[in-house]
Design an enzyme around this catalytic site. Structure first.
Site, PDB file in Angstrom:
ATOM      1  N   GLU A  22       0.830  -1.206   0.000  1.00  0.00           N
ATOM      2  CA  GLU A  22       0.000   0.000   0.000  1.00  0.00           C
ATOM      3  C   GLU A  22       0.871   1.265   0.000  1.00  0.00           C
ATOM      4  OE1 GLU A  22      -3.065   0.634  -0.310  1.00  0.00           O
ATOM      5  OE2 GLU A  22      -3.582   2.434   0.823  1.00  0.00           O
ATOM      6  N   HIS A  38      -3.369  -8.630 -16.867  1.00  0.00           N
ATOM      7  CA  HIS A  38      -4.672  -8.340 -17.498  1.00  0.00           C
ATOM      8  C   HIS A  38      -5.024  -6.859 -17.301  1.00  0.00           C
ATOM      9  CE1 HIS A  38      -8.534  -9.516 -19.167  1.00  0.00           C
ATOM     10  NE2 HIS A  38      -9.196  -9.065 -18.120  1.00  0.00           N
ATOM     11  N   HIS A  42     -19.100  -8.931 -17.874  1.00  0.00           N
ATOM     12  CA  HIS A  42     -17.740  -8.628 -18.330  1.00  0.00           C
ATOM     13  C   HIS A  42     -17.340  -9.559 -19.482  1.00  0.00           C
ATOM     14  CE1 HIS A  42     -13.664  -7.121 -18.188  1.00  0.00           C
ATOM     15  NE2 HIS A  42     -13.176  -8.295 -17.866  1.00  0.00           N
TER      16      HIS A  42
HETATM   17  C1  HEM Z   1     -11.166  -6.570 -24.429  1.00  0.00           C
HETATM   18  C2  HEM Z   1     -11.203  -7.455 -23.486  1.00  0.00           C
HETATM   19  C3  HEM Z   1     -11.025  -7.199 -22.020  1.00  0.00           C
HETATM   20  C4  HEM Z   1     -10.669  -6.049 -21.345  1.00  0.00           C
HETATM   21  C5  HEM Z   1     -10.324  -4.687 -21.913  1.00  0.00           C
HETATM   22  C6  HEM Z   1     -10.676  -6.377 -19.940  1.00  0.00           C
HETATM   23  C7  HEM Z   1     -10.362  -5.483 -18.916  1.00  0.00           C
HETATM   24  C8  HEM Z   1     -10.364  -5.783 -17.577  1.00  0.00           C
HETATM   25  C9  HEM Z   1     -10.006  -4.870 -16.521  1.00  0.00           C
HETATM   26  C10 HEM Z   1      -9.554  -3.425 -16.705  1.00  0.00           C
HETATM   27  C11 HEM Z   1     -10.130  -5.530 -15.343  1.00  0.00           C
HETATM   28  C12 HEM Z   1      -9.870  -4.961 -13.944  1.00  0.00           C
HETATM   29  C13 HEM Z   1      -8.544  -5.455 -13.464  1.00  0.00           C
HETATM   30  C14 HEM Z   1      -8.193  -4.967 -12.094  1.00  0.00           C
HETATM   31  O1  HEM Z   1      -9.024  -4.434 -11.370  1.00  0.00           O
HETATM   32  O2  HEM Z   1      -7.026  -5.102 -11.732  1.00  0.00           O
HETATM   33  C15 HEM Z   1     -10.591  -6.865 -15.647  1.00  0.00           C
HETATM   34  C16 HEM Z   1     -10.844  -7.834 -14.716  1.00  0.00           C
HETATM   35  C17 HEM Z   1     -11.177  -9.140 -15.022  1.00  0.00           C
HETATM   36  N1  HEM Z   1     -11.337  -9.693 -16.280  1.00  0.00           N
HETATM   37 FE1  HEM Z   1     -11.184  -8.709 -18.024  1.00  0.00          FE
HETATM   38  N2  HEM Z   1     -11.029  -7.702 -19.791  1.00  0.00           N
HETATM   39  C18 HEM Z   1     -11.240  -8.239 -21.034  1.00  0.00           C
HETATM   40  C19 HEM Z   1     -11.607  -9.533 -21.334  1.00  0.00           C
HETATM   41  C20 HEM Z   1     -11.803 -10.542 -20.412  1.00  0.00           C
HETATM   42  C21 HEM Z   1     -12.176 -11.909 -20.720  1.00  0.00           C
HETATM   43  C22 HEM Z   1     -12.430 -12.458 -22.130  1.00  0.00           C
HETATM   44  C23 HEM Z   1     -12.270 -12.574 -19.541  1.00  0.00           C
HETATM   45  C24 HEM Z   1     -12.630 -14.016 -19.262  1.00  0.00           C
HETATM   46  C25 HEM Z   1     -13.193 -14.845 -20.084  1.00  0.00           C
HETATM   47  C26 HEM Z   1     -11.940 -11.635 -18.475  1.00  0.00           C
HETATM   48  C27 HEM Z   1     -11.904 -11.928 -17.136  1.00  0.00           C
HETATM   49  C28 HEM Z   1     -11.650 -11.033 -16.126  1.00  0.00           C
HETATM   50  C29 HEM Z   1     -11.676 -11.353 -14.721  1.00  0.00           C
HETATM   51  C30 HEM Z   1     -11.963 -12.719 -14.111  1.00  0.00           C
HETATM   52  C31 HEM Z   1     -11.381 -10.169 -14.035  1.00  0.00           C
HETATM   53  C32 HEM Z   1     -11.266  -9.949 -12.534  1.00  0.00           C
HETATM   54  C33 HEM Z   1      -9.841 -10.008 -12.128  1.00  0.00           C
HETATM   55  C34 HEM Z   1      -9.604  -9.291 -10.838  1.00  0.00           C
HETATM   56  O3  HEM Z   1     -10.262  -9.573  -9.839  1.00  0.00           O
HETATM   57  O4  HEM Z   1      -8.737  -8.428 -10.853  1.00  0.00           O
HETATM   58  N3  HEM Z   1     -11.663 -10.417 -19.050  1.00  0.00           N
HETATM   59  N4  HEM Z   1     -10.713  -6.995 -17.021  1.00  0.00           N
END
Ligand code: HEM
Length: 322
Positions: A69, A297, A240
């Protein structure tokens, strides 16, 4: 000033990754107060723990979380100073952009306030997601500032005019996806669906959009680990995923049009970063959110946004030639 802008841009990316690391290691409340840590300027030392824990009896000191933090706060503070320096540099240089650096100063001050509320409101999801979006906005605007100081590229190939609107739409679609990602993370909905490509069980009949997207969750002492019930978290997670599909289709359409109009470098950048992001998202689900994948990610989402800022800049800069 251009090189310093690039340095500040790189620093902003580091702050975003440190923020993701802090959130994903559940260290957001590693220091329960702000801007200090248990009332100290730095993480309390071993001999100070008794006093620290007397001040915050409900939060025993956890050194790793407190360090995560505080490192995020120190580096973010440095970023704030760099942005202020940029604004002062721009002010003294007649040819430099004037409005954008001061907009960035305003944004970084608001971002610091969001950082404070993240702690004082005990990880209220709206604030956590707002803090993520604030970070992405600062990064995107720093990149724009850098582009504006870079040498102009040649005129656009003929026929690219209508692509500007598609690029703006694609950026809007991507921003919604980033917000949904932040909402997934802030509500601890990452593991609400574990099967691919479709969520397990009778998910479609259990969707609860009202609870999932209500800006304020039921009142709670702390929002750490989430307070929503399963149907609401599952709805967030599914949204999402579904919006990821829409985002991918719109961005691929944009890339295809860029390619056919001769903007091949831009088309390849958007497609490559998009594919990487989709793979990381899928890996998040398949491997139950490994820390490096989840942080990546977040970082690649930021890069995808920058690729669209670059595309928009290229397409809209034509007005300078007309
Ligand atoms: C253009 C496609 C995508 C973009 C721009 C995107 C963007 C993001 C962003 C900005 C976060 C927040 C991360 C954080 O808080 O640190 C997130 C979280 C997440 N995304 Fe995506 N995402 C995409 C596609 C996907 C796909 C295809 C999946 C699964 C099939 C996915 C699964 C998840 C999951 C499980 C989280 C939660 C992770 C966490 O708790 O930090 N995302 N995504």
């Amino acid at each position: 000033m251009r090189n310093f802008t690039l340095f500040t841009l790189a620093l902003a990316l580091v702050v975003i990754l440190l923020g993701a690391f802090t959130r994903l290691t559940d260290a957001g409340l590693g220091c329960p107060d702000w801007p200090g840590c248990y009332g100290y300027l730095v993480v309390p030392q071993e001999h100070q723990h008794a006093i620290a824990e007397a001040r915050f009896p409900e939060r025993p000191v956890e050194m790793a979380k407190a360090w995560a933090e505080m490192v995020h706060r120190y580096v973010a503070g440095t970023l704030g100073l760099c942005i202020l320096a940029l604004a002062l540099m721009a002010w003294r240089r007649p040819a430099a952009p004037k409005g954008l650096p001061w907009l960035l100063v305003g944004l970084v001050v608001f971002q610091a306030a969001l950082g404070m509320w993240t702690v004082t409101l005990n990880l209220l999801p709206l604030v956590v997601m707002g803090h993520l979006i604030g970070g992405f906005s600062i990064l995107a605007l720093l990149f724009l500032l850098w582009l504006r100081q870079s040498p102009q590229r040649g005129p656009l190939p003929n026929g690219t005019k209508p692509l500007g609107t598609l690029a703006v739409v694609a950026t809007g679609v991507l921003l919604v996806q980033i917000m949904l990602g932040g909402w997934t993370s802030a509500n601890y909905a990452s593991l609400a669906c574990t099967e691919l490509p479709v969520c397990e069980g009778d998910w479609a009949s259990r969707l609860d959009p009202e609870a999932a997207f209500h800006p304020l969750p039921p009142p709670a002492k702390s929002y750490e680990f989430g307070v929503l019930d399963y149907p609401a978290r599952m709805t967030i997670h599914v949204s999402h995923r579904i919006w990821a599909l829409i985002t991918a289709l719109v961005l691929l359409l944009l890339a295809l049009r860029l390619w056919t109009q001769g903007l091949r470098r831009e088309a390849l950048a958007v497609t490559g970063v998009l594919m990487l992001q989709l793979m990381l998202g899928i890996a998040n689900v398949v491997a139950s959110l490994p820390l490096p994948v989840a942080v990546a990610h977040n970082g690649v989402a930021a890069l995808l946004l920058l690729s669209l800022v670059a595309v928009n800049y290229r397409l809209w800069q034509r007005s300078r030639y007309e």
